[in-house]
Motif scaffolding. Structure first.
Motif, PDB file in Angstrom:
ATOM      1  N   TYR A 140       5.182  11.107  -1.745  1.00 58.69           N
ATOM      2  CA  TYR A 140       5.810  11.037  -0.423  1.00 58.69           C
ATOM      3  C   TYR A 140       6.787   9.882  -0.418  1.00 58.69           C
ATOM      4  CZ  TYR A 140       1.367  13.414   0.167  1.00 58.69           C
ATOM      5  OH  TYR A 140       0.287  14.227  -0.010  1.00 58.69           O
ATOM      6  N   ASP A 185      11.332  19.227   0.188  1.00 54.51           N
ATOM      7  CA  ASP A 185      11.953  19.502   1.491  1.00 54.51           C
ATOM      8  C   ASP A 185      13.467  19.445   1.483  1.00 54.51           C
ATOM      9  OD1 ASP A 185       9.741  18.060   4.017  1.00 54.51           O
ATOM     10  OD2 ASP A 185       9.851  20.010   3.020  1.00 54.51           O
ATOM     11  N   MET A 234      -2.977  10.195   3.156  1.00 54.54           N
ATOM     12  CA  MET A 234      -3.025   9.603   1.813  1.00 54.54           C
ATOM     13  C   MET A 234      -2.677   8.129   1.890  1.00 54.54           C
ATOM     14  SD  MET A 234      -3.871  11.876  -0.339  1.00 54.54           S
ATOM     15  CE  MET A 234      -4.737  13.162   0.469  1.00 54.54           C
ATOM     16  N   TRP A 235      -1.679   7.825   2.743  1.00 48.32           N
ATOM     17  CA  TRP A 235      -1.310   6.420   2.896  1.00 48.32           C
ATOM     18  C   TRP A 235      -2.408   5.678   3.641  1.00 48.32           C
ATOM     19  CZ3 TRP A 235       2.447   4.072   6.912  1.00 48.32           C
ATOM     20  CH2 TRP A 235       2.588   2.707   6.647  1.00 48.32           C
ATOM     21  N   PHE A 268       1.108   6.713  -6.609  1.00 49.83           N
ATOM     22  CA  PHE A 268       0.759   8.003  -6.030  1.00 49.83           C
ATOM     23  C   PHE A 268       1.605   8.302  -4.793  1.00 49.83           C
ATOM     24  CE2 PHE A 268      -1.656  11.635  -5.130  1.00 49.83           C
ATOM     25  CZ  PHE A 268      -2.092  11.610  -3.819  1.00 49.83           C
ATOM     26  N   ILE A 269       1.693   7.312  -3.898  1.00 53.51           N
ATOM     27  CA  ILE A 269       2.445   7.525  -2.654  1.00 53.51           C
ATOM     28  C   ILE A 269       3.937   7.658  -2.956  1.00 53.51           C
ATOM     29  CG2 ILE A 269       3.056   6.483  -0.437  1.00 53.51           C
ATOM     30  CD1 ILE A 269       0.215   7.182  -0.352  1.00 53.51           C
ATOM     31  N   GLU A 278      -4.968   4.592   1.225  1.00 53.58           N
ATOM     32  CA  GLU A 278      -4.602   3.410   0.429  1.00 53.58           C
ATOM     33  C   GLU A 278      -4.731   2.149   1.283  1.00 53.58           C
ATOM     34  OE1 GLU A 278      -3.310   3.385  -2.802  1.00 53.58           O
ATOM     35  OE2 GLU A 278      -3.210   5.545  -3.079  1.00 53.58           O
ATOM     36  N   GLN A 306       6.240  17.468   5.825  1.00 48.57           N
ATOM     37  CA  GLN A 306       5.138  17.782   4.930  1.00 48.57           C
ATOM     38  C   GLN A 306       4.427  16.532   4.428  1.00 48.57           C
ATOM     39  OE1 GLN A 306       6.008  20.585   1.910  1.00 48.57           O
ATOM     40  NE2 GLN A 306       7.396  21.739   3.207  1.00 48.57           N
ATOM     41  N   ILE A 307       4.707  15.387   5.019  1.00 53.67           N
ATOM     42  CA  ILE A 307       4.057  14.168   4.527  1.00 53.67           C
ATOM     43  C   ILE A 307       2.615  14.153   4.971  1.00 53.67           C
ATOM     44  CG2 ILE A 307       3.997  11.670   4.742  1.00 53.67           C
ATOM     45  CD1 ILE A 307       6.933  11.653   4.983  1.00 53.67           C
ATOM     46  N   GLU A 308       1.715  13.916   4.027  1.00 51.97           N
ATOM     47  CA  GLU A 308       0.309  13.792   4.382  1.00 51.97           C
ATOM     48  C   GLU A 308       0.022  12.311   4.568  1.00 51.97           C
ATOM     49  OE1 GLU A 308      -2.523  16.156   2.089  1.00 51.97           O
ATOM     50  OE2 GLU A 308      -0.788  17.219   1.297  1.00 51.97           O
ATOM     51  N   TRP A 309       0.091  11.893   5.834  1.00 50.07           N
ATOM     52  CA  TRP A 309      -0.070  10.480   6.138  1.00 50.07           C
ATOM     53  C   TRP A 309      -1.459   9.979   5.779  1.00 50.07           C
ATOM     54  CZ3 TRP A 309       4.064   7.616   7.574  1.00 50.07           C
ATOM     55  CH2 TRP A 309       5.191   8.315   7.999  1.00 50.07           C
ATOM     56  N   THR A 368       0.822  -1.215   0.000  1.00 51.03           N
ATOM     57  CA  THR A 368       0.000   0.000   0.000  1.00 51.03           C
ATOM     58  C   THR A 368       0.852   1.259   0.000  1.00 51.03           C
ATOM     59  OG1 THR A 368      -0.196  -0.099   2.404  1.00 51.03           O
ATOM     60  CG2 THR A 368      -2.029  -0.991   1.130  1.00 51.03           C
ATOM     61  N   GLU A 390       9.512   9.226   1.111  1.00 50.50           N
ATOM     62  CA  GLU A 390      10.031   8.662   2.368  1.00 50.50           C
ATOM     63  C   GLU A 390       9.092   7.613   2.943  1.00 50.50           C
ATOM     64  OE1 GLU A 390      11.472  12.950   2.261  1.00 50.50           O
ATOM     65  OE2 GLU A 390       9.533  11.932   2.023  1.00 50.50           O
ATOM     66  N   MET A 397      10.252  15.472   5.965  1.00 49.19           N
ATOM     67  CA  MET A 397       9.276  14.541   6.547  1.00 49.19           C
ATOM     68  C   MET A 397       8.086  15.289   7.099  1.00 49.19           C
ATOM     69  SD  MET A 397      10.097  11.216   6.731  1.00 49.19           S
ATOM     70  CE  MET A 397      10.088  10.257   8.221  1.00 49.19           C
TER      71      MET A 397
END
Lengths: 564, 194
Positions: A200, A360, B8-9, A195-196, B12, B3-6, A190, A202, B1
């Motif tokens: 993102y 970043d 979204m994960w 997309f992920i 999923e 700015q990660i929009e968790w 997942t 990391e 780190m």
């Protein structure tokens, strides 16, 4: 259609072999467990789902072996280098390592699903047969003792009547490791969606390290010996085909058939995954060792449009054109490694990268280097790793397309050509280069301008003006810029870039470009190299197919895309 | 780190959990395993979770790629307004939905995955102003303890044993629901008193 086949025959063959092996292993294991005498009694309780589970387990072992191999970057670079005598088509396959990794991952997910569903049925059947009290064959088989003093030759892992399947799952090694492995697999999948990954990275990178739990779990999954087959001795004493129907009399002294005895299978997953795990551990150790070597930053240049150039030196570092390195800056983030294409040529005595502010980490890096009064941050470098651009000098005619910052690998190539000309290297196979740079804004041209200006002069001095044919396209134009350009139409140099070649506005018409190249070089092999977005890749690939002639002696276009 | 929009994960993960719940439920129902009715519940819960999570939320920064055909579901999801928009509500909803599926082996994987998605949503729903290191840990601990107590209560209610009649399940479920509401609304003037 014909062109597609010519360009992709090796990939198709490779995938067919892989799929074929999967099917073969599945069917072979399935038939083995369906027909073997060893599992006669096990099949009486479980039916065909035993064979299903074991067949998918074998495929899982096979695919788990394969999954680590495509991500051993150093190994692939090594293969690339040693296989320079191999044909172009074979080496191109190494570009698709990530695609293969994903395909193997999908296959692992599929077989995990089959394996789990089959075992759910198995556990349910074991549970029912343990609870059966009708004296049938299955109930007698299930009551075979777990007591170690009586040989421990049990068949049904569910020991007691009131033991639930959930209890057995979470208290047996196989069940517990299975659950841990599956959850790790799901979390990895997942967080690895397109997309992920793109938005993102990391999240993807750190979660993907859960593979360690997957591999460890896989190694110890089979230790409990929960899949039981009849022992050799027991079969010799009383063959199941003869003794099965007399199960009611097994305990009688005068019956020739005794109670059958069972033993578990030894674990075999570790045999499949040992070698790739060792290779991968070596790969990570190599990456770590290379990253610990000292990097000396010789020059820092701040270009307009927030582009940072770093020129560095490292002992024992040697590169080829178009390779990339991973860069880490411990003061910004100790664990993040980001890939950057090398923009210097191998002939130079330093190596350089151009970094654009795109997130970043890059913004923090640029800010750290902008500080005039604090010491320069320490940089760690791993690499270089090779990509398709190493092949650019193997083609007679090369078409290089860079979109925006995607021009960086080609900076390295063009510089290398410049140096090769200076040394009058006659081994250069390339006779002509067509270079297309597509960019949104004028500011980003500046750092590349100097390079192109010097190349222009160089070509003029050596009298080889026709060697490098470049076109620059500005896609983010507005009427002001166009008006200004129109007014200065007659000037010898372009007003935006100062180069002799005028900037074009809008996107290139690839059909026109390709047909011109095809007519100018009717018998050549043309390599098309792209570093840019997927949509551009699609249109270029289509043009390559369309303008490649079916006759292998006439013009052939080969497409290569750079991907990270 | 930072700015990660968790979320979204989490989206999923929840979508995948929904699919796993549906698959597990189908296997349990088709195979008529013991307590297969949990499988039937799991199919319904899985479909609900999939429909809820299918529309991908808009990212705070950058462009968001919509999932194919998500506009049909978006209009339905939007009808519920703050109930579906709020991540805390989603976190609690997913946690509650996942508990009943935990009683059946075939669907326990779906429970675990949905609980993880719920955990990630919970992580996101802590407001940024309060997201200092210590405060976050405290909130997480408290939430974790609440979830653990809730799960323990649910297991105590059913004790891993077979429930012979569906009707026996109803008082146990009511008790579990009241515990759940009490745990998550402690301090509220209208919270049930334990």
């Amino acid at each position: 259609m014909g062109n597609w086949v010519v360009n992709h025959w090796f990939s198709v063959l490779f995938l067919a072999v892989w799929l074929g092996l999967n099917v073969f292993l599945f069917v072979d294991a399935f038939l083995k467990y369906e027909t073997a005498d060893r599992y006669y009694y096990t099949r009486k309780i479980l039916g065909s789902t035993l064979a299903c589970a074991r067949a998918s387990a074998l495929c899982l072992n096979f695919n788990s072996m394969l999954i680590l191999l495509p991500v051993c970057r150093s190994l692939l670079s090594f293969l690339r280098g040693t296989c320079s005598f191999c044909s172009r088509t074979l080496r191109k396959q190494l570009d698709h390592n990530l695609t293969f990794h994903k395909l193997v991952a999908y296959m692992i997910c599929l077989h995990t699903a089959i394996h789990i569903i089959a075992h759910l049925f198995n556990f349910d059947r074991y549970s029912r047969s343990r609870q059966a009290t009708d004296g049938s064959l299955v109930s007698i088989l299930s009551s075979l003792s777990h007591d170690e003093t009586k040989g421990g030759s049990w068949l049904n892992p569910i020991q007691f009547r009131n033991m639930t399947v959930e209890y057995v799952t979470f208290t047996s090694i196989a069940g517990l490791t299975g659950v841990i492995m599956t959850i790790a697999l799901i979390l990895m999948v997942t967080s690895a969606t397109e997309f992920i990954r793109r938005s993102y990275f990391e999240v993807f990178w750190y979660t993907h390290h859960l593979f360690i739990f997957y591999i460890l779990g896989l190694g110890i999954h089979g230790i409990g010996g929960i899949v039981r087959g009849q022992t050799e001795e027991s079969i010799n004493e009383g063959h199941p085909h003869k003794c099965a129907e007399y199960f009611e009399m097994w305990d009688d002294h005068d019956c020739r058939c005794r109670r059958p005895e069972f033993e578990g299978q030894p674990p075999e997953s570790w045999k499949w995954i040992l070698a790739p795990v060792i290779l991968y551990i070596c790969e990570r150790i190599l990456r770590f060792y290379r990253s610990q070597q000292k990097v000396v930053i010789t020059k820092v240049v701040m270009h307009p449009s927030k582009v940072l150039e770093l020129q560095m030196n490292k002992r024992g570092f040697s590169m080829e054109v178009g390779q990339y390195i991973f860069v880490n800056c411990p003061s910004i983030s100790p664990l993040e490694w980001h890939p950057f294409t090398l923009t210097s040529a191998p002939e130079e005595d330093f190596f350089s990268i151009h970094i654009r502010a795109a997130g970043d980490w890059t913004e923090n890096l640029i800010r750290a280097f902008e500080q005039q009064y604090s010491p320069i941050p320490r940089i760690e470098v791993d690499g270089p790793f090779g990509t398709a651009n190493e092949d650019v000098f193997q083609y007679e005619v090369a078409v290089l397309v860079g979109a925006g910052i995607g021009v960086t690998p080609f900076a390295s190539i063009l510089k290398s050509i410049w140096y090769k000309f200076q040394c009058a290297d006659h081994n250069l196979k390339t006779k002509k280069i067509y270079f297309y740079w597509i960019c949104r804004e004028t500011g980003a041209f500046s750092w590349f301008n100097d390079l192109l200006t010097s190349l222009e002069q160089e070509m003029e001095e050596l009298g080889k003006v026709g060697f490098l044919n470049y076109r620059l396209f500005l896609t983010g134009w507005d009427s002001n810029i166009v008006g200004h350009a129109a007014l200065n139409f007659d000037k010898a140099t372009d007003i935006l870039t100062g180069l002799k070649q005028k900037t074009s506005f809008g996107r290139p018409m690839w059909d026109n470009e390709f047909s011109t190249i095809a007519t100018s070089h009717p018998k050549s092999v043309v390599g098309v190299f792209l570093c840019g977005p997927q949509t551009l890749a699609k249109s270029l690939r289509k043009c390559c197919h369309r303008y490649s002639s079916l006759d292998p002696r006439k013009v052939q276009f080969y497409f290569n895309k750079e991907n990270f | 780190m930072g700015q990660i929009e968790w979320a979204m994960w989490a989206n999923e993960q929840a979508l995948a959990s929904g699919l796993i719940l549906i698959t597990g439920g189908i296997v349990a129902t088709a195979g008529r395993f013991t307590q297969w009715y949990f499988g039937a519940y799991s199919i319904v819960a899985g479909v609900f979770v999939c429909l809820l999570e299918y529309p991908r939320g808009k990212r705070k920064k950058g462009s968001t790629m919509e999932r194919w055909g998500q506009k049909y579901m978006t209009s339905v999801v939007k009808l519920f307004g703050p109930l579906t928009r709020n991540y805390y509500v989603r976190a609690v909803l997913h946690l509650l939905l996942s508990v009943p599926a935990g009683f059946l082996l075939a669907t326990i994987l779906g429970t675990a995955c949905l609980a993880i998605a719920s955990g990630i949503y919970l992580l996101v729903s802590v407001p940024p102003a309060h997201r200092g290191k210590r405060t976050l840990n405290q909130t997480q601990c408290v939430c974790g303890v609440k979830c653990a107590v809730l799960s323990a209560c649910a297991f105590h209610v059913c004790k891993w044993s077979s429930v012979s009649r569906l009707i026996d399940l109803i008082p146990s479920s009511c008790q579990a629901l009241i515990w759940a509401v009490a745990l998550f609304s402690r301090g509220h003037p209208h919270a049930p008193w334990l």
